[in-house]
Design a protein around this motif. Structure first.
Motif, PDB file in Angstrom:
ATOM      1  N   LEU A   8       0.816 -11.017  -5.719  1.00 16.64           N
ATOM      2  CA  LEU A   8       0.780 -10.484  -4.364  1.00 16.64           C
ATOM      3  C   LEU A   8       1.924  -9.498  -4.161  1.00 16.64           C
ATOM      4  N   GLN A   9       1.578  -8.267  -3.875  1.00 20.65           N
ATOM      5  CA  GLN A   9       2.559  -7.232  -3.542  1.00 20.65           C
ATOM      6  C   GLN A   9       2.575  -7.114  -2.025  1.00 20.65           C
ATOM      7  N   LEU A  14       8.255  -6.847   4.968  1.00 20.71           N
ATOM      8  CA  LEU A  14       7.427  -7.839   5.662  1.00 20.71           C
ATOM      9  C   LEU A  14       7.469  -9.216   5.007  1.00 20.71           C
ATOM     10  N   SER A  15       8.379  -9.430   4.084  1.00 22.00           N
ATOM     11  CA  SER A  15       8.421 -10.700   3.351  1.00 22.00           C
ATOM     12  C   SER A  15       8.638 -11.905   4.269  1.00 22.00           C
ATOM     13  N   ASP A  16       9.543 -11.800   5.225  1.00 17.02           N
ATOM     14  CA  ASP A  16       9.803 -12.936   6.113  1.00 17.02           C
ATOM     15  C   ASP A  16       8.561 -13.308   6.920  1.00 17.02           C
ATOM     16  N   GLU A  17       7.890 -12.301   7.465  1.00 12.26           N
ATOM     17  CA  GLU A  17       6.675 -12.547   8.243  1.00 12.26           C
ATOM     18  C   GLU A  17       5.572 -13.111   7.356  1.00 12.26           C
ATOM     19  N   LYS A  42       8.291 -16.539  -5.550  1.00 19.76           N
ATOM     20  CA  LYS A  42       8.816 -15.215  -5.188  1.00 19.76           C
ATOM     21  C   LYS A  42       9.546 -14.625  -6.390  1.00 19.76           C
ATOM     22  N   CYS A  43       9.291 -13.369  -6.675  1.00 23.29           N
ATOM     23  CA  CYS A  43       9.916 -12.670  -7.795  1.00 23.29           C
ATOM     24  C   CYS A  43      11.399 -12.447  -7.514  1.00 23.29           C
ATOM     25  N   ILE A  44      12.217 -12.678  -8.509  1.00 20.26           N
ATOM     26  CA  ILE A  44      13.661 -12.466  -8.378  1.00 20.26           C
ATOM     27  C   ILE A  44      13.991 -10.974  -8.423  1.00 20.26           C
ATOM     28  N   GLU A  45      13.353 -10.243  -9.316  1.00 19.99           N
ATOM     29  CA  GLU A  45      13.669  -8.818  -9.484  1.00 19.99           C
ATOM     30  C   GLU A  45      13.099  -7.930  -8.385  1.00 19.99           C
ATOM     31  N   GLU A  46      11.949  -8.309  -7.842  1.00 18.55           N
ATOM     32  CA  GLU A  46      11.298  -7.524  -6.789  1.00 18.55           C
ATOM     33  C   GLU A  46      10.984  -8.465  -5.632  1.00 18.55           C
ATOM     34  N   SER A  47      11.801  -8.459  -4.601  1.00 20.96           N
ATOM     35  CA  SER A  47      11.727  -9.464  -3.541  1.00 20.96           C
ATOM     36  C   SER A  47      10.450  -9.414  -2.703  1.00 20.96           C
ATOM     37  N   LEU A  52       0.816 -16.326  -6.571  1.00 21.42           N
ATOM     38  CA  LEU A  52       0.149 -17.469  -5.958  1.00 21.42           C
ATOM     39  C   LEU A  52      -0.650 -18.183  -7.034  1.00 21.42           C
ATOM     40  N   LEU A  53      -0.426 -19.465  -7.167  1.00 24.91           N
ATOM     41  CA  LEU A  53      -1.154 -20.310  -8.110  1.00 24.91           C
ATOM     42  C   LEU A  53      -1.878 -21.381  -7.313  1.00 24.91           C
ATOM     43  N   VAL A  54      -3.197 -21.445  -7.469  1.00 24.05           N
ATOM     44  CA  VAL A  54      -3.990 -22.452  -6.758  1.00 24.05           C
ATOM     45  C   VAL A  54      -4.831 -23.197  -7.786  1.00 24.05           C
TER      46      VAL A  54
END
Length: 98
Positions: A8-9, A14-17, A42-47, A52-54
């Motif tokens: 998911l990009q 908008l990450s917090d929302e 959440k990616c460490i290098e690109e916040s 998503l794993l389901v």
């Protein structure tokens, strides 16, 4: 068991929302037939990047049951506007290597 995987990009800023709304959406997906669990990383290098794993009992529980449901419309309404580009979703199955 089937593992659904989506990268998911989330649109910049908008990450917090997204994380707030994802918590709401988690209640939706977890109520579905065949649902076995999920996690959001959440990616460490690109916040703004997540994975998503389901886990689903069967492929059809995801592709037909969830995606064909009214609940999916709520999921979509909560989350789909955050993505750019829209994520590709793939499904995996365990390989017995014993």
């Amino acid at each position: 068991m089937i593992l659904e995987v989506a990268v998911l990009q989330v649109k910049e800023g908008l990450s917090d929302e997204f994380e707030r709304d994802f918590k709401l959406a988690s209640a939706i997906i977890s109520s579905m037939k065949g649902y076995r669990g999920h996690e959001l990383q959440k990616c460490i290098e690109e916040s703004h990047k997540y994975i998503l794993l389901v886990r689903w009992e069967t492929l059809e529980d995801h592709t037909e049951g969830f995606r064909g449901s009214a609940a999916y419309m709520e999921w979509k309404k909560l989350l789909h506007h955050y993505y750019d580009p829209f994520p590709a979703v793939e499904h995996f199955m365990n390989v017995d290597i014993s």
